[in-house]
Design a protein around this motif. Structure first.
Motif, PDB file in Angstrom:
ATOM      1  N   UNK A  83       0.833  -1.212   0.000  1.00  0.00           N
ATOM      2  CA  UNK A  83       0.000   0.000   0.000  1.00  0.00           C
ATOM      3  C   UNK A  83       0.863   1.255   0.000  1.00  0.00           C
ATOM      4  N   UNK A  84       1.900   1.258   0.826  1.00  0.00           N
ATOM      5  CA  UNK A  84       2.810   2.412   0.874  1.00  0.00           C
ATOM      6  C   UNK A  84       3.476   2.620  -0.486  1.00  0.00           C
ATOM      7  N   UNK A  89       4.904   5.818  -3.603  1.00  0.00           N
ATOM      8  CA  UNK A  89       6.159   5.691  -4.350  1.00  0.00           C
ATOM      9  C   UNK A  89       5.905   5.474  -5.840  1.00  0.00           C
ATOM     10  N   UNK A  90       5.052   4.521  -6.156  1.00  0.00           N
ATOM     11  CA  UNK A  90       4.712   4.263  -7.556  1.00  0.00           C
ATOM     12  C   UNK A  90       3.954   5.444  -8.145  1.00  0.00           C
ATOM     13  N   UNK A  91       4.029   5.579  -9.470  1.00  0.00           N
ATOM     14  CA  UNK A  91       3.291   6.661 -10.134  1.00  0.00           C
ATOM     15  C   UNK A  91       1.923   6.185 -10.637  1.00  0.00           C
ATOM     16  N   UNK A  92       1.490   5.006 -10.196  1.00  0.00           N
ATOM     17  CA  UNK A  92       0.225   4.443 -10.664  1.00  0.00           C
ATOM     18  C   UNK A  92      -0.947   5.391 -10.421  1.00  0.00           C
ATOM     19  N   UNK A  93      -1.000   5.973  -9.225  1.00  0.00           N
ATOM     20  CA  UNK A  93      -2.121   6.843  -8.874  1.00  0.00           C
ATOM     21  C   UNK A  93      -1.761   8.327  -8.877  1.00  0.00           C
ATOM     22  N   UNK A 106      -5.307   0.506 -12.470  1.00  0.00           N
ATOM     23  CA  UNK A 106      -4.856  -0.704 -11.796  1.00  0.00           C
ATOM     24  C   UNK A 106      -3.602  -1.188 -12.510  1.00  0.00           C
ATOM     25  N   UNK A 107      -2.931  -2.152 -11.924  1.00  0.00           N
ATOM     26  CA  UNK A 107      -1.725  -2.703 -12.533  1.00  0.00           C
ATOM     27  C   UNK A 107      -1.622  -4.175 -12.166  1.00  0.00           C
ATOM     28  N   UNK A 108      -0.657  -4.849 -12.754  1.00  0.00           N
ATOM     29  CA  UNK A 108      -0.439  -6.266 -12.424  1.00  0.00           C
ATOM     30  C   UNK A 108      -0.168  -6.422 -10.932  1.00  0.00           C
ATOM     31  N   UNK A 159     -11.513  -1.256 -10.487  1.00  0.00           N
ATOM     32  CA  UNK A 159     -11.902   0.108 -10.157  1.00  0.00           C
ATOM     33  C   UNK A 159     -11.633   0.402  -8.677  1.00  0.00           C
ATOM     34  N   UNK A 160     -11.430   1.691  -8.392  1.00  0.00           N
ATOM     35  CA  UNK A 160     -11.330   2.194  -7.007  1.00  0.00           C
ATOM     36  C   UNK A 160     -10.205   1.545  -6.207  1.00  0.00           C
ATOM     37  N   UNK A 161      -9.174   1.075  -6.877  1.00  0.00           N
ATOM     38  CA  UNK A 161      -8.096   0.410  -6.148  1.00  0.00           C
ATOM     39  C   UNK A 161      -7.307   1.386  -5.275  1.00  0.00           C
ATOM     40  N   UNK A 162      -7.257   2.639  -5.652  1.00  0.00           N
ATOM     41  CA  UNK A 162      -6.589   3.628  -4.803  1.00  0.00           C
ATOM     42  C   UNK A 162      -7.260   3.695  -3.433  1.00  0.00           C
ATOM     43  N   UNK A 163      -8.577   3.572  -3.404  1.00  0.00           N
ATOM     44  CA  UNK A 163      -9.306   3.633  -2.137  1.00  0.00           C
ATOM     45  C   UNK A 163      -9.192   2.329  -1.353  1.00  0.00           C
ATOM     46  N   UNK A 164      -9.157   1.215  -2.051  1.00  0.00           N
ATOM     47  CA  UNK A 164      -8.966  -0.076  -1.379  1.00  0.00           C
ATOM     48  C   UNK A 164      -7.613  -0.108  -0.679  1.00  0.00           C
ATOM     49  N   UNK A 165      -6.587   0.445  -1.341  1.00  0.00           N
ATOM     50  CA  UNK A 165      -5.256   0.452  -0.729  1.00  0.00           C
ATOM     51  C   UNK A 165      -5.167   1.451   0.427  1.00  0.00           C
TER      52      UNK A 165
END
Length: 270
Positions: A83-84, A89-93, A106-108, A159-165
């Motif tokens: 999650x951190x 750190x990642x640029x995914x979100x 989302x990503x792999x 969907x909404x994986x930023x919120x799940x994390x």
């Protein structure tokens, strides 16, 4: 016309193949989560027998819970670290160059970790039901059920994986909860380690399960125009599951605060 029909069939075929690949990833990552829990359970049992003399003196149920909290701690460390990384750190979100809204990204790696987490909740729920109510009562079943539902919906829809994390990051408090139980069972309730762990649990819970949830709802409100783009199941999970978990977190925080107050009062009396 024939070229258009051929192109459409080609797109449908690729979409179907991609969907099948995603389903295989979900299944594989869930299996990884289940296997990880089983291995962690065995490692906890073996290391405890070798390095903790008091382990052999515990009752059978206490040993089961001891081992269960072992894989609970490992899961918490894994998903908190993921999650951190994904949130900060990642640029995914956070890569604004992407055309896709952050709520649809989302990503792999993000999918894989969610699958692993589903495997953990399945393992823990199975043990809770099998040994009910020794490993936890209705509140644990509700917590795991809500969490697994939200994760499953997000994994299926991507969907909404930023919120799940954001919600999964609250698992960072679990090692402190488990350490408190271990120290209590080991007869170290009046030790300095128990006091330090209790204070860390109090502030960790305040940040990760109270303040973070407030930030979650504020973020959802500020990005509500994106939130409305998700599927109905995802939309309702975004509001119902975190709301229910918030009530549970506030109740447990009250109990933690009361426990810390009692511990500090006793030390002052001594």
């Amino acid at each position: 016309m024939e070229a258009v029909r051929s192109y459409r069939y080609h797109v449908e075929y690729l979409t179907q193949q991609y969907s099948m690949t995603e389903q295989k990833l979900w299944f594989a990552s869930t299996i990884v989560g289940l296997v990880m829990c089983r291995i962690a359970y065995g490692i906890t049992k073996l290391t405890s027998l070798l390095y903790f003399k008091g382990y052999a003196k515990l009752t059978k149920m206490e040993q089961i819970e001891w081992n269960n909290r072992g894989f609970s701690t490992i899961h918490a460390i894994v998903v908190s670290a993921a999650s951190i990384y994904l949130l900060f750190i990642s640029d995914l979100f956070y890569n604004n160059d992407q055309d896709e809204p952050i709520i649809l990204r989302s990503s792999f790696l993000s999918n894989f970790i969610l699958g692993v987490s589903v495997g953990y909740f399945l393992s823990d729920l199975a043990m809770i039901f099998w040994h009910y109510p020794s490993l936890g009562g209705k509140e644990y079943i509700l917590h795991h059920g809500f969490s697994m539902t939200a994760i499953g919906v997000s994994l299926y829809s991507s969907e909404a994986q930023i919120y799940v994390y954001m919600i999964l990051l609250s698992e960072i408090t679990t090692p402190f909860v488990n350490a408190r139980w271990y120290l209590d069972l080991a007869g170290l309730k009046r030790s300095k380690a128990y006091l330090i762990n209790g204070i860390a649990l109090f502030f960790g819970w305040l940040v990760a399960r109270i303040i973070l949830f407030i930030f979650y709802f504020a973020h959802v409100h500020l990005h509500y125009d994106e939130v409305t783009k998700v599927k109905p199941a995802t939309f309702y999970c975004l509001f119902t599951v975190p709301s229910l978990l918030t009530f549970m977190n506030v109740y447990w925080f009250w109990r933690i605060a009361r426990g810390c107050t009692k511990t500090l009062s006793k030390r002052q009396d001594d």
